[in-house]
Motif scaffolding. Structure first.
Motif, PDB file in Angstrom:
ATOM      1  N   THR A 160       6.383  -7.407   7.690  1.00  0.00           N
ATOM      2  CA  THR A 160       5.951  -5.860   8.403  1.00  0.00           C
ATOM      3  C   THR A 160       6.761  -4.962   7.912  1.00  0.00           C
ATOM      4  OG1 THR A 160       7.136  -6.419  10.409  1.00  0.00           O
ATOM      5  CG2 THR A 160       4.931  -7.120  10.335  1.00  0.00           C
ATOM      6  N   GLN A 161       8.151  -4.832   7.377  1.00  0.00           N
ATOM      7  CA  GLN A 161       8.814  -4.234   7.005  1.00  0.00           C
ATOM      8  C   GLN A 161       9.849  -4.616   6.157  1.00  0.00           C
ATOM      9  OE1 GLN A 161      11.281  -2.114   9.811  1.00  0.00           O
ATOM     10  NE2 GLN A 161      10.661  -3.408  11.568  1.00  0.00           N
ATOM     11  N   PHE A 162      10.456  -3.830   5.195  1.00  0.00           N
ATOM     12  CA  PHE A 162      11.621  -4.326   4.656  1.00  0.00           C
ATOM     13  C   PHE A 162      12.648  -2.982   3.979  1.00  0.00           C
ATOM     14  CE2 PHE A 162       9.148  -3.942   0.921  1.00  0.00           C
ATOM     15  CZ  PHE A 162       9.653  -3.300  -0.147  1.00  0.00           C
ATOM     16  N   PRO A 193       5.478  -7.907  -9.928  1.00  0.00           N
ATOM     17  CA  PRO A 193       5.910  -6.684  -9.150  1.00  0.00           C
ATOM     18  C   PRO A 193       4.925  -6.108  -8.132  1.00  0.00           C
ATOM     19  CG  PRO A 193       5.611  -6.025 -11.477  1.00  0.00           C
ATOM     20  CD  PRO A 193       5.260  -7.526 -11.272  1.00  0.00           C
ATOM     21  N   LEU A 194       5.499  -5.505  -7.257  1.00  0.00           N
ATOM     22  CA  LEU A 194       4.749  -4.801  -6.108  1.00  0.00           C
ATOM     23  C   LEU A 194       4.037  -3.387  -6.965  1.00  0.00           C
ATOM     24  CD1 LEU A 194       6.739  -4.684  -2.941  1.00  0.00           C
ATOM     25  CD2 LEU A 194       4.951  -6.342  -3.411  1.00  0.00           C
ATOM     26  N   GLU A 237       3.587   0.701  -2.912  1.00  0.00           N
ATOM     27  CA  GLU A 237       4.000  -0.055  -1.986  1.00  0.00           C
ATOM     28  C   GLU A 237       5.450   0.195  -1.245  1.00  0.00           C
ATOM     29  OE1 GLU A 237       2.113  -4.115  -1.476  1.00  0.00           O
ATOM     30  OE2 GLU A 237       1.869  -3.644  -3.881  1.00  0.00           O
ATOM     31  N   PHE A 238       6.124   0.712  -2.098  1.00  0.00           N
ATOM     32  CA  PHE A 238       7.733   0.822  -1.837  1.00  0.00           C
ATOM     33  C   PHE A 238       8.176   2.255  -2.377  1.00  0.00           C
ATOM     34  CE2 PHE A 238       7.898  -1.073  -5.762  1.00  0.00           C
ATOM     35  CZ  PHE A 238       9.066  -0.800  -6.280  1.00  0.00           C
ATOM     36  N   GLY A 259       1.603   1.665   5.630  1.00  0.00           N
ATOM     37  CA  GLY A 259       0.092   1.632   5.403  1.00  0.00           C
ATOM     38  C   GLY A 259      -0.071   1.442   3.682  1.00  0.00           C
ATOM     39  N   LYS A 260       0.949   1.402   3.088  1.00  0.00           N
ATOM     40  CA  LYS A 260       0.847   0.821   1.654  1.00  0.00           C
ATOM     41  C   LYS A 260       1.142  -0.350   1.155  1.00  0.00           C
ATOM     42  CE  LYS A 260      -0.516   5.366   0.453  1.00  0.00           C
ATOM     43  NZ  LYS A 260      -1.692   5.725  -0.200  1.00  0.00           N
TER      44      LYS A 260
END
Length: 169
Positions: free
Chosen positions: A102-104, A131-132, A136-137, A149-150
């Motif tokens: 849910t998070q990092f 890779p993401l 996304e980050f 949200g991404k």
């Protein structure tokens, strides 16, 4: 421009050596410039942090995840021979994680990040790193963080390299 190209070549060289060390250094072995340690990524939606460092440099991996059971992960931290680059890599050695993150956030203390990437799958069992997507980050001066949200909730590896303040005159 030449300085950036020289730094890029130095960063690439350090990254290749770092990845080689991460793949072959036995867990819990501490060489002068690298250290690899095991830790459990725990589901349950609670925020957890795992931290490791070398000298005054530190890498902290903070996350929350859901689903499944504990997964064994590795963290490798390394300091270049000239003390100019500090690196941190966090990954699941079995490849793809089955947890939903849910998070990092990865934070490098004592450095300014020059390179970072995050992956939904790591190279294992004939698979390659995936890779993401860049959206996304985000990468800041000292952190690599999911984007609300991404982020697709899939994380299996995160790598960051930071420049230390040890520049010679």
């Amino acid at each position: 421009m030449a300085t950036q190209n020289n730094f890029s070549a130095a960063t690439l060289s350090f990254l290749l050596i770092f990845v080689s060390n991460a793949a072959f250094v036995p867990v819990d072995a501490a060489a002068d410039g690298t250290k690899t340690v095991e830790f459990n990524v725990k589901p349950g939606g609670v925020v957890h942090t795992f931290t490791e460092g070398i000298r005054e440099y530190e890498c902290s991996f903070t996350y929350a995840s859901q689903g499944g059971t504990n997964e064994q992960w590795l963290m490798n931290v390394g300091l270049s021979d000239d003390d100019k680059l500090f690196s941190c890599s966090v990954w699941r050695p079995q490849g793809k994680s089955y947890l939903f993150f849910t998070q990092f956030k990865a934070e490098l203390k004592g450095t300014k990040i020059q390179y970072a990437n995050a992956y939904s799958q790591t190279a294992a069992a004939g698979q390659s790193d995936m890779p993401l997507k860049p959206e996304e980050f985000s990468v800041g001066d000292s952190t690599v963080t999911h984007r609300d949200g991404k982020f697709s909730a899939q994380l299996s590896k995160l790598t960051a390299i930071g420049r230390t303040g040890h520049d010679e005159l």
